[in-house]
Design a protein around this motif. Sequence first.
Motif: not given
Length: 364
Positions: A287-289, A305-307, A349-350
């Motif tokens: 949801v951040i991305v 995590g990845g945040v 991130f595409s």
Amino acid sequence: MRILFVIDGLPGGGAEKVVLTLAEAFLRQGDKVSLFSLRRVCEYPLPDGLDYQVIDDDCRKPWRKLTELSRRAAQLDAAIVNAEQSGRFELVVSSLHKTDRIVSRSRALRDHNLWFCLHGMFSTSYLGHRKGLDRWLKQQKIKRVYQGRNLVTVSDAVGRDLVEQFAIQPAQLLTIYNPFDIAALRARAEEPCEMAGEDYIIHVGRFHPGKRHDRLIEAYALSKISAPLLLLGQGKPEQEQRLRALAERFGVADRVIFKGFQSNPLPWIKHARMLVLSSDSEGFGNVIVEALLLGTPVASTRCPGGVTEILTGELAQGLAGLNSPALAEAMQSIYAHPPIIAQAELEKFSIDAICQRYRQLGRA
């Protein structure tokens, strides 16, 4: 390339969405894609051309739990042998731990290019507050599944967690971030939103203890932000009642708006002044991305995590400690001085970039 994804059902979660996004992209690129689901549940539309098979388990014997893993592995093997009559799978990706436990026992996949994709922080999910022998036994169970395997993790943090907390030595360990179909995402965000043009902040996520809505509501109250806080998500009725009572206790009940589950939260995210994440851990943080791709700034706990791999550079001003006062301060900062979101930096991130990473696994 012929690709097989295996997953424990499609009930609407983030890992399930990732698998379907990848499957659809590979199909568009001309690959042959199969998806074997170990449960009949499916709450997502399936892409055209996908070979979707449900490997259901109808065993109702009293001892079914004792034989579940070996029985289900044999069922999976039968499906694989049948499917490979028309060609061998060149890449097999297993997602979610229950799936991995079954796939790790598969005889049909022993000589295949098999990768296990890990989506969450295992120490948080599976160790939690376990201590002593109970903790050690759980570590050994996890280790039996992943030791010496090819592993993909959705963030560097997930990989480090697995190696450090479970003493696992993978055959290969790679980080591949979750994929986003950026054009489709932005198109879906153009759908009508009843809050468009209004000033509000938003949280998107199910009512689960790990999402820490209690921390979110307290931080919102401490932030003194007058714009309403929209909660998009749902849970058990008693969970919502507790959160409503908490909002009453902190004196913000009139400004915390429960919007329930939204099948398309993207327009709500796009028109928000800010998105807030209050979790104790996030394997990645989809949801951040999504928010950043839509131009919406983010305040988040600096959770395991990845945040922190997403919110870098100027965006890191939105990171906060795992407590309500720190999150309130980050919310105030982002609300008053939103950072510039460099869209070009989000191209990593595409879906095309991520598909290429998975395609390289097929050549491993």
